[in-house]
Write an enzyme that holds these catalytic residues in place. Sequence first.
Site, PDB file in Angstrom:
ATOM      1  N   LYS A 162      20.188 -18.784  -4.406  1.00  0.00           N
ATOM      2  CA  LYS A 162      19.152 -19.775  -4.667  1.00  0.00           C
ATOM      3  C   LYS A 162      17.793 -19.153  -4.418  1.00  0.00           C
ATOM      4  O   LYS A 162      17.553 -18.574  -3.354  1.00  0.00           O
ATOM      5  CB  LYS A 162      19.338 -21.008  -3.774  1.00  0.00           C
ATOM      6  CG  LYS A 162      18.259 -22.063  -3.965  1.00  0.00           C
ATOM      7  CD  LYS A 162      18.602 -23.367  -3.275  1.00  0.00           C
ATOM      8  CE  LYS A 162      18.376 -23.328  -1.786  1.00  0.00           C
ATOM      9  NZ  LYS A 162      18.609 -24.637  -1.156  1.00  0.00           N
ATOM     10  N   LYS A 164      13.777 -19.743  -3.958  1.00  0.00           N
ATOM     11  CA  LYS A 164      12.680 -20.676  -3.736  1.00  0.00           C
ATOM     12  C   LYS A 164      11.581 -20.369  -4.751  1.00  0.00           C
ATOM     13  O   LYS A 164      11.230 -19.195  -4.972  1.00  0.00           O
ATOM     14  CB  LYS A 164      12.128 -20.528  -2.318  1.00  0.00           C
ATOM     15  CG  LYS A 164      13.118 -20.917  -1.222  1.00  0.00           C
ATOM     16  CD  LYS A 164      13.321 -22.416  -1.139  1.00  0.00           C
ATOM     17  CE  LYS A 164      14.169 -22.789   0.065  1.00  0.00           C
ATOM     18  NZ  LYS A 164      14.327 -24.256   0.232  1.00  0.00           N
ATOM     19  N   GLU A 214      16.677 -27.573  -8.069  1.00  0.00           N
ATOM     20  CA  GLU A 214      16.690 -28.467  -6.914  1.00  0.00           C
ATOM     21  C   GLU A 214      15.305 -29.013  -6.613  1.00  0.00           C
ATOM     22  O   GLU A 214      14.329 -28.262  -6.534  1.00  0.00           O
ATOM     23  CB  GLU A 214      17.234 -27.718  -5.695  1.00  0.00           C
ATOM     24  CG  GLU A 214      17.408 -28.583  -4.470  1.00  0.00           C
ATOM     25  CD  GLU A 214      18.036 -27.821  -3.312  1.00  0.00           C
ATOM     26  OE1 GLU A 214      18.073 -28.368  -2.196  1.00  0.00           O
ATOM     27  OE2 GLU A 214      18.479 -26.669  -3.525  1.00  0.00           O
ATOM     28  N   ASP A 239      17.522 -33.242  -3.058  1.00  0.00           N
ATOM     29  CA  ASP A 239      17.660 -32.829  -1.663  1.00  0.00           C
ATOM     30  C   ASP A 239      16.868 -33.787  -0.789  1.00  0.00           C
ATOM     31  O   ASP A 239      17.407 -34.735  -0.225  1.00  0.00           O
ATOM     32  CB  ASP A 239      17.169 -31.389  -1.519  1.00  0.00           C
ATOM     33  CG  ASP A 239      17.168 -30.875  -0.081  1.00  0.00           C
ATOM     34  OD1 ASP A 239      17.548 -31.624   0.830  1.00  0.00           O
ATOM     35  OD2 ASP A 239      16.787 -29.713   0.135  1.00  0.00           O
ATOM     36  N   LYS A 263      22.940 -32.543   3.314  1.00  0.00           N
ATOM     37  CA  LYS A 263      22.637 -31.926   4.597  1.00  0.00           C
ATOM     38  C   LYS A 263      22.978 -32.921   5.692  1.00  0.00           C
ATOM     39  O   LYS A 263      22.444 -34.037   5.714  1.00  0.00           O
ATOM     40  CB  LYS A 263      21.163 -31.513   4.679  1.00  0.00           C
ATOM     41  CG  LYS A 263      20.811 -30.352   3.749  1.00  0.00           C
ATOM     42  CD  LYS A 263      19.347 -29.991   3.840  1.00  0.00           C
ATOM     43  CE  LYS A 263      19.034 -28.797   2.918  1.00  0.00           C
ATOM     44  NZ  LYS A 263      17.577 -28.527   2.831  1.00  0.00           N
TER      45      LYS A 263
END
Length: 370
Positions: A162, A164, A214, A239, A263
Site C-alpha cells: 500500500k 500513501k 483507500e 477507513d 481496525k
Amino acid sequence: MVIEEAVIYHLVMPLRETFKTSYGSMKDKHLCIIKIVSNDGLEGYGELDAFAAPWYTEETTETAALIIKNHLLPMLKNVNLTNPDQINQIFQVIRGNEMAKAAVETAVWDIFSKMSEQPLTTYLGGQIGNIPVGVSIGIKKNLDELVHTVSNYVNDGYSRVKLKIKPGFDIGPVERIRRDFPKLSLMVDANSAYSKSDIAVLKQLDRYNLAMIEQPFGVTDFVNHAWLQKQLQTPICLDENIRSLEDVKQAAELNSAKAINIKIARVGGLTEALKIATFCYENDMIAWCGGMFEAGVGRAHNIALASRTEFSFPGDISASNRYFERDITKEEFNIKQGKVTTPSGLGIGVEIDQQSLDSYCKRREYIVLN
C-alpha cells in the site's frame, strides 16, 4: 469473571524511520498498554493505539487514557462478566471514544480466551496457521527511494503493498511502481487528502490495476464517495469513515465503497469488528484488517482477527521489526513468504517482555476496582 485491578502503561516507542502520510510525519509511536487482572489472577492485555495528536480521529493517547481511567474502568467495578461481548454493551452509554473502549475490551477478550484455555485466534473463530499480510509504505522523498523500499518488501515476501499518496505525490509514484512491479498487488491510501475537484487525478489512478483506493475523501463523507465509486472500476475502501457496523451499513446502502478497512481500535473493539466482518462477508464487500503502528500486543490481536475466513485481503500486519528496533513482547512476528503465523499460546499468545516495556514506559497508573 470480575476485574480486580488494572495498570495503564504509557509508552513512547521510537520508530525505525519517520513515517509520512498526507496528514504529516511521525517519528515516535505513543501508546498505552492496558493490563487487567481478574479475581482468579488471570491477566489480560489490550493496547491503546490513539496517536499523540488528534489527526487520525478525535482521540489522542492522553485523552483516551483519561477516559479509560476516569470512566470506562470504573463502569466495570463489581461487574460479573460472563462473556467479552458484555463490554460492548456496557460501554455504549459513553459516546465515541472507540480507541479507549477497544483498549479495555481487547484485554477482556484476552482473559476470556485464557479462561477457555484457547488461543484468541480460535476463540474468535479463526484458524491457527499462516495468513497473508501486506505492508503500508509512507510518502518518500523521491521515486528512487520509493522503488528501493518497495523492492525490499517484495523481496521479504510481502504479498501486497500500500502506497500513501497525496496531491502531487500520486500518479508518478503509482505509474513507476506499476511499471517496475507489474504483477504486484498494489493499492493506495489517500487519508482523505482529495476532493471532488480532483476527479481527473482519481480517474487517472483507475488505469493502473489497483486493488483499491483507500479513503480519498473526507472522514464523514459517504455521499461523495458514492459519487466517485460510480465513476471508477477500482474499488473504493473506507477507513476513517468507519466507526461502527451502522457506518458500514450506510456505506453499503449508498454504494460508497466496495471494501472496508477494519481496525479494531477505530471501531471500539473486537465485538464490533466481528459484526462488521460478518456483514461484509454477507454483502460481498472486501474486509481486511488495518494497522495502527501496533506494538506486539495490538499486533497479536490483529492477527487473531485476520485469521477468520471473512478477511479475504491481506491486512496491514507487518513484521515486528517493521517499525521498532525492539518490541514489548518476547515473541516476534516474522514474515515468511508473505505470511505471518498466528500465535498458538493461550489468549493473545505472546508474553510481555517486562524489561522492554519498562524501557519505553514514561509512567504507569494503577487502578484498584474491587
